[in-house]
Write a protein that holds these residues in place. Structure first.
Motif, PDB file in Angstrom:
ATOM      1  N   ALA A 186       6.137  14.085   9.588  1.00  0.00           N
ATOM      2  CA  ALA A 186       6.749  15.362   9.973  1.00  0.00           C
ATOM      3  C   ALA A 186       7.492  15.989   8.802  1.00  0.00           C
ATOM      4  O   ALA A 186       8.076  17.062   8.936  1.00  0.00           O
ATOM      5  CB  ALA A 186       7.704  15.152  11.144  1.00  0.00           C
ATOM      6  N   GLY A 187       7.474  15.313   7.653  1.00  0.00           N
ATOM      7  CA  GLY A 187       8.118  15.877   6.472  1.00  0.00           C
ATOM      8  C   GLY A 187       9.595  15.563   6.360  1.00  0.00           C
ATOM      9  O   GLY A 187      10.300  16.137   5.542  1.00  0.00           O
ATOM     10  N   VAL A 188      10.101  14.668   7.202  1.00  0.00           N
ATOM     11  CA  VAL A 188      11.497  14.258   7.123  1.00  0.00           C
ATOM     12  C   VAL A 188      11.677  13.385   5.873  1.00  0.00           C
ATOM     13  O   VAL A 188      10.832  12.547   5.562  1.00  0.00           O
ATOM     14  CB  VAL A 188      11.904  13.452   8.382  1.00  0.00           C
ATOM     15  N   ARG A 189      12.769  13.644   5.148  1.00  0.00           N
ATOM     16  CA  ARG A 189      13.010  12.903   3.910  1.00  0.00           C
ATOM     17  C   ARG A 189      13.648  11.550   4.236  1.00  0.00           C
ATOM     18  O   ARG A 189      14.770  11.485   4.733  1.00  0.00           O
ATOM     19  CB  ARG A 189      13.931  13.726   3.004  1.00  0.00           C
ATOM     20  N   LEU A 190      12.935  10.487   3.987  1.00  0.00           N
ATOM     21  CA  LEU A 190      13.451   9.158   4.266  1.00  0.00           C
ATOM     22  C   LEU A 190      14.120   8.596   3.023  1.00  0.00           C
ATOM     23  O   LEU A 190      13.678   8.834   1.897  1.00  0.00           O
ATOM     24  CB  LEU A 190      12.321   8.231   4.725  1.00  0.00           C
ATOM     25  N   ALA A 191      15.209   7.856   3.223  1.00  0.00           N
ATOM     26  CA  ALA A 191      15.929   7.261   2.103  1.00  0.00           C
ATOM     27  C   ALA A 191      15.479   5.824   1.883  1.00  0.00           C
ATOM     28  O   ALA A 191      15.957   5.154   0.969  1.00  0.00           O
ATOM     29  CB  ALA A 191      17.435   7.334   2.345  1.00  0.00           C
ATOM     30  N   SER A 192      14.601   5.316   2.714  1.00  0.00           N
ATOM     31  CA  SER A 192      14.022   3.978   2.548  1.00  0.00           C
ATOM     32  C   SER A 192      12.520   4.160   2.393  1.00  0.00           C
ATOM     33  O   SER A 192      11.920   4.984   3.076  1.00  0.00           O
ATOM     34  CB  SER A 192      14.284   3.105   3.787  1.00  0.00           C
ATOM     35  N   ASP A 193      11.926   3.383   1.488  1.00  0.00           N
ATOM     36  CA  ASP A 193      10.472   3.516   1.337  1.00  0.00           C
ATOM     37  C   ASP A 193       9.717   2.629   2.318  1.00  0.00           C
ATOM     38  O   ASP A 193       8.494   2.708   2.424  1.00  0.00           O
ATOM     39  CB  ASP A 193      10.029   3.249  -0.104  1.00  0.00           C
ATOM     40  N   SER A 194      10.458   1.784   3.031  1.00  0.00           N
ATOM     41  CA  SER A 194       9.835   0.950   4.056  1.00  0.00           C
ATOM     42  C   SER A 194      10.923   0.440   4.998  1.00  0.00           C
ATOM     43  O   SER A 194      12.112   0.602   4.732  1.00  0.00           O
ATOM     44  CB  SER A 194       9.104  -0.244   3.414  1.00  0.00           C
ATOM     45  N   ILE A 195      10.486  -0.170   6.093  1.00  0.00           N
ATOM     46  CA  ILE A 195      11.426  -0.793   7.029  1.00  0.00           C
ATOM     47  C   ILE A 195      11.914  -2.100   6.407  1.00  0.00           C
ATOM     48  O   ILE A 195      11.122  -2.851   5.831  1.00  0.00           O
ATOM     49  CB  ILE A 195      10.737  -1.053   8.381  1.00  0.00           C
ATOM     50  N   ARG A 196      13.223  -2.351   6.502  1.00  0.00           N
ATOM     51  CA  ARG A 196      13.782  -3.564   5.917  1.00  0.00           C
ATOM     52  C   ARG A 196      14.491  -4.382   6.991  1.00  0.00           C
ATOM     53  O   ARG A 196      14.699  -3.914   8.103  1.00  0.00           O
ATOM     54  CB  ARG A 196      14.765  -3.210   4.802  1.00  0.00           C
ATOM     55  N   VAL A 197      14.857  -5.611   6.615  1.00  0.00           N
ATOM     56  CA  VAL A 197      15.565  -6.494   7.538  1.00  0.00           C
ATOM     57  C   VAL A 197      16.987  -6.678   7.035  1.00  0.00           C
ATOM     58  O   VAL A 197      17.192  -7.057   5.884  1.00  0.00           O
ATOM     59  CB  VAL A 197      14.860  -7.863   7.645  1.00  0.00           C
ATOM     60  N   GLY A 198      17.970  -6.363   7.883  1.00  0.00           N
ATOM     61  CA  GLY A 198      19.369  -6.423   7.482  1.00  0.00           C
ATOM     62  C   GLY A 198      20.121  -7.551   8.158  1.00  0.00           C
ATOM     63  O   GLY A 198      19.533  -8.532   8.611  1.00  0.00           O
ATOM     64  N   ALA A 199      21.438  -7.380   8.232  1.00  0.00           N
ATOM     65  CA  ALA A 199      22.305  -8.393   8.825  1.00  0.00           C
ATOM     66  C   ALA A 199      21.860  -8.686  10.253  1.00  0.00           C
ATOM     67  O   ALA A 199      21.468  -7.783  10.996  1.00  0.00           O
ATOM     68  CB  ALA A 199      23.756  -7.911   8.814  1.00  0.00           C
ATOM     69  N   GLY A 200      21.897  -9.947  10.614  1.00  0.00           N
ATOM     70  CA  GLY A 200      21.507 -10.330  11.965  1.00  0.00           C
ATOM     71  C   GLY A 200      20.004 -10.339  12.172  1.00  0.00           C
ATOM     72  O   GLY A 200      19.524 -10.535  13.287  1.00  0.00           O
ATOM     73  N   GLY A 201      19.243 -10.083  11.097  1.00  0.00           N
ATOM     74  CA  GLY A 201      17.788 -10.111  11.201  1.00  0.00           C
ATOM     75  C   GLY A 201      17.194  -8.867  11.826  1.00  0.00           C
ATOM     76  O   GLY A 201      16.033  -8.852  12.237  1.00  0.00           O
ATOM     77  N   HIS A 202      18.000  -7.800  11.914  1.00  0.00           N
ATOM     78  CA  HIS A 202      17.508  -6.593  12.566  1.00  0.00           C
ATOM     79  C   HIS A 202      16.811  -5.664  11.586  1.00  0.00           C
ATOM     80  O   HIS A 202      17.197  -5.556  10.436  1.00  0.00           O
ATOM     81  CB  HIS A 202      18.666  -5.871  13.267  1.00  0.00           C
ATOM     82  N   ARG A 203      15.784  -4.990  12.082  1.00  0.00           N
ATOM     83  CA  ARG A 203      14.983  -4.098  11.243  1.00  0.00           C
ATOM     84  C   ARG A 203      15.575  -2.692  11.259  1.00  0.00           C
ATOM     85  O   ARG A 203      16.064  -2.216  12.289  1.00  0.00           O
ATOM     86  CB  ARG A 203      13.542  -4.086  11.742  1.00  0.00           C
ATOM     87  N   TYR A 204      15.493  -2.011  10.113  1.00  0.00           N
ATOM     88  CA  TYR A 204      16.111  -0.696   9.992  1.00  0.00           C
ATOM     89  C   TYR A 204      15.483   0.081   8.842  1.00  0.00           C
ATOM     90  O   TYR A 204      14.807  -0.495   7.973  1.00  0.00           O
ATOM     91  CB  TYR A 204      17.624  -0.838   9.716  1.00  0.00           C
ATOM     92  N   PHE A 205      15.726   1.376   8.833  1.00  0.00           N
ATOM     93  CA  PHE A 205      15.483   2.196   7.642  1.00  0.00           C
ATOM     94  C   PHE A 205      16.455   3.369   7.661  1.00  0.00           C
ATOM     95  O   PHE A 205      17.076   3.660   8.683  1.00  0.00           O
ATOM     96  CB  PHE A 205      14.015   2.662   7.539  1.00  0.00           C
ATOM     97  N   PHE A 206      16.595   4.008   6.497  1.00  0.00           N
ATOM     98  CA  PHE A 206      17.547   5.104   6.363  1.00  0.00           C
ATOM     99  C   PHE A 206      16.830   6.442   6.209  1.00  0.00           C
ATOM    100  O   PHE A 206      15.775   6.530   5.577  1.00  0.00           O
ATOM    101  CB  PHE A 206      18.449   4.887   5.146  1.00  0.00           C
ATOM    102  N   VAL A 207      17.440   7.485   6.784  1.00  0.00           N
ATOM    103  CA  VAL A 207      16.950   8.851   6.633  1.00  0.00           C
ATOM    104  C   VAL A 207      17.943   9.611   5.759  1.00  0.00           C
ATOM    105  O   VAL A 207      19.160   9.504   5.950  1.00  0.00           O
ATOM    106  CB  VAL A 207      16.819   9.550   8.011  1.00  0.00           C
ATOM    107  N   HIS A 208      17.406  10.354   4.810  1.00  0.00           N
ATOM    108  CA  HIS A 208      18.238  11.047   3.824  1.00  0.00           C
ATOM    109  C   HIS A 208      19.075  12.157   4.482  1.00  0.00           C
ATOM    110  O   HIS A 208      18.574  12.870   5.366  1.00  0.00           O
ATOM    111  CB  HIS A 208      17.336  11.653   2.750  1.00  0.00           C
TER     112      HIS A 208
END
Ligand code: CO
Length: 180
Positions: A142-164
């Motif tokens: 949809a053209g949304v600017r993402l701040a992560s190039d992929s989904i990552r695994v963070g604290a607690g083993g949860h998956r996430y990504f960032f949007v700019h």
């Protein structure tokens, strides 16, 4: 970056599908470009409205910042260092959400540079969503600017990504996957 995600209070998305063929079609400009993905999300029963999972606060020292929240009777329920983000984290439950205190492990890190440039303060808001992989792809297309190039695994083993912030109204948004 969280400990537990009780998601039994999630509610179905409002029926955007009913209005999608009408009002959304007449939008023009940047929103029109995104209407396709909005419709796609709402049309799928397994996807629910986001909840506020946590608010991320950038601090120089978790210990120092914690003192204030401690006075309010709030407790740290989980601490973890996320090496690939170069952050120490501390989670403080508040209602059904959390505060996430973020302290850089080194000044020469994304968060360390954020603190040097902007000082302590609100760093991001995290929305808990379902269908994280699909949302990543749909926001991207949809053209949304993402701040992560992929989904990552963070604290607690949860998956996430960032949007700019450039695509969200000026705030860094983290999308966290709801526990299944
Ligand atoms: Co976070």
């Amino acid at each position: 970056m969280l400990v537990c995600v009780a998601s039994d209070n999630e509610r179905p998305a409002h029926s955007l599908a009913n209005t999608a063929s009408g009002s959304l079609d007449i939008l023009s400009g940047p929103l029109a470009k995104m209407s396709g993905s909005l419709v796609a999300f709402s049309a799928q029963d397994e996807l629910f409205s986001p909840q506020i999972d946590h608010l991320g606060i950038a601090v120089h020292s978790i210990e120092a910042a914690w003192r204030f929240y401690e006075l309010l009777g709030m407790e740290v329920t989980h601490r973890e260092t996320v090496e690939h983000e170069q952050v120490h984290t501390a989670m403080l439950p508040v209602g059904e959400s959390r505060l996430e205190l973020l302290e850089p492990t080194t000044e020469d890190s994304v968060l360390g540079r954020f603190l040097a440039r902007r000082g302590e303060g609100l760093h991001h808001i995290a929305l808990r969503v379902t269908g994280l992989d699909e949302r990543f792809r749909q926001l991207q297309s949809a053209g949304v600017r993402l701040a992560s190039d992929s989904i990552r695994v963070g604290a607690g083993g949860h998956r996430y990504f960032f949007v700019h912030p450039g695509s969200t109204g000026g705030v860094l948004v983290e999308l966290v996957e709801a526990a299944g």
